[in-house]
Design a protein around this motif. Structure first.
Motif, mmCIF file in Angstrom:
data_model
loop_
_atom_site.group_PDB
_atom_site.id
_atom_site.type_symbol
_atom_site.label_atom_id
_atom_site.label_comp_id
_atom_site.label_asym_id
_atom_site.label_seq_id
_atom_site.Cartn_x
_atom_site.Cartn_y
_atom_site.Cartn_z
ATOM 1 N N GLU A 173 39.206 40.441 40.350
ATOM 2 C CA GLU A 173 40.284 41.423 40.508
ATOM 3 C C GLU A 173 39.718 42.844 40.531
ATOM 4 N N LEU A 176 37.756 43.567 43.867
ATOM 5 C CA LEU A 176 38.609 43.791 45.031
ATOM 6 C C LEU A 176 39.309 45.143 44.951
ATOM 7 N N PRO A 181 39.270 47.339 51.687
ATOM 8 C CA PRO A 181 39.902 46.158 52.269
ATOM 9 C C PRO A 181 39.805 46.081 53.787
ATOM 10 N N LEU A 186 37.320 38.399 50.613
ATOM 11 C CA LEU A 186 36.886 37.489 49.564
ATOM 12 C C LEU A 186 36.587 36.125 50.164
ATOM 13 N N PHE A 188 36.765 32.762 48.844
ATOM 14 C CA PHE A 188 37.349 32.131 47.661
ATOM 15 C C PHE A 188 36.762 30.740 47.507
ATOM 16 N N TYR A 193 35.789 29.301 40.881
ATOM 17 C CA TYR A 193 36.952 29.934 40.254
ATOM 18 C C TYR A 193 37.439 29.094 39.068
ATOM 19 N N GLY A 203 44.849 31.741 42.114
ATOM 20 C CA GLY A 203 43.918 32.689 42.712
ATOM 21 C C GLY A 203 44.149 32.859 44.203
ATOM 22 N N ARG A 206 47.309 34.964 44.513
ATOM 23 C CA ARG A 206 47.125 36.346 44.076
ATOM 24 C C ARG A 206 46.347 37.173 45.108
ATOM 25 N N HIS A 207 45.360 36.560 45.723
ATOM 26 C CA HIS A 207 44.459 37.318 46.603
ATOM 27 C C HIS A 207 44.654 36.978 48.073
ATOM 28 N N ARG A 208 45.836 36.518 48.424
ATOM 29 C CA ARG A 208 46.068 35.992 49.768
ATOM 30 C C ARG A 208 45.691 36.973 50.865
ATOM 31 N N ARG A 210 43.317 39.172 50.895
ATOM 32 C CA ARG A 210 41.890 39.475 50.968
ATOM 33 C C ARG A 210 41.030 38.232 51.214
ATOM 34 N N ILE A 211 41.639 37.062 51.264
ATOM 35 C CA ILE A 211 40.867 35.829 51.437
ATOM 36 C C ILE A 211 40.662 35.573 52.923
#
Length: 298
Positions: A173, A176, A181, A186, A188, A193, A203, A206-208, A210-211
């Motif tokens: 977190e 990032l 961005p 990321l 993933f 994780y 995860g 949460r990070h959709r 940036r993945i």
């Protein structure tokens, strides 16, 4: 549409771990024979680094080159220039062979810091970077990712990883939040994780945004618990099979697939079952992993 690849680490090609392992021809042959349509590059020099030669080897096996791990040293400002140069070198090969959709997968050089390596899977906040350390780390990451984009047009993803400075959900977190961005996403990894104490589905949710790249890795909860109880370091945990075959561990891959669908993810899924060189039966595991993914709809 998600496509399924594998990676040389499933055959024991792991950074900073020496030992007997098959050559790239065997690895690529077995990837193709067990049903995969793509691969990552592996350690620099494991596969041919001449674009025409590499393109021919992959084409002969109907495999796509989709990315490559690059070990970087973002915690050390004196090595940022080296990290940038090595990432750009790899990116040029990826762009020439894999095309504009390939990604550079950055990871801080694993298993080199004694505290982080010894405490893999049980990192506490006190073992993390200082505020000044985070500033150096993020500046290095942004520098590398911007250089890769400027020189090759490729995007960069960061791989959170046991035995490095970014392992836990809180550290991911933080990373990032401090990186650009536009150029840094990321990678993933479901297994890393989970071993770091996170829930893979949460995860992914949460990070959709940036993945941009996904590694499918399972985690054996019994081995993870034994690792914590006996104080194993990260390499020892890997040697004891903490990253088991898909569907045999803690990661809920049907739920992971559903979450990827909700995210609208259309990139690659790369199967990674980290084994130490010379251990396990990589081809048989690769086949069983691919068959398992077929059974759950991938």
């Amino acid at each position: 549409m998600i496509q399924v690849a594998n990676a040389p680490c499933s055959w024991g090609v792991i950074e900073n771990i020496e030992g007997e392992r098959g050559g790239y021809s065997t690895v690529l042959d077995e990837m193709h024979q067990t049903g995969y349509v793509g691969t990552e590059l592996g350690d620099w020099g494991f596969m041919p680094t001449d674009p025409d030669t590499l393109r021919g080897e992959l084409s002969a096996r109907h495999l796509k080159l989709l990315g490559s791990w690059v070990s970087v040293y973002l915690h050390d400002p004196e090595r940022h220039a080296q990290s940038e140069a090595e990432a750009v070198r790899t990116a040029r090969l990826l762009a020439a062979v894999g095309g504009p959709g390939a990604v550079v997968v950055l990871g801080n050089d694993p298993y080199t810091d004694p505290v982080r390596t010894l405490n893999a899977g049980r990192i506490t906040p006190e073992m993390g970077m200082t505020e000044a350390g985070w500033e150096v780390f993020a500046a290095g990451a942004n520098r590398v990712a911007r250089a890769v984009m400027r020189e090759t047009g490729l995007r960069t993803v960061f791989h959170h990883h046991i035995g490095t400075w970014v392992e836990t959900p809180a550290e991911i977190e933080r990373f990032l939040a401090m990186t650009d961005p536009e150029v840094m996403g990321l990678c993933f990894d479901t297994g890393h994780y989970t071993f770091a104490g996170g829930d893979a589905v949460e995860g992914l949710r949460r990070h959709r945004d940036r993945i941009w790249h996904v590694h499918f890795k399972d985690q054996d909860p019994r081995v993870a618990e034994q690792s914590r109880r006996e104080g194993w370091d990260g390499v020892t945990a890997v040697g004891h099979g903490v990253f088991c075959e898909l569907g045999k561990g803690k990661v809920d891959f049907p739920a992971v697939l559903r979450q990827l669908g909700e995210n609208g993810y259309g990139g690659w899924v790369v199967v990674e079952q980290d084994v130490l060189p010379g251990l396990g039966s990589p081809a048989e595991s690769a086949r069983r992993n691919r068959e398992y993914l077929g059974r759950i709809g991938l």
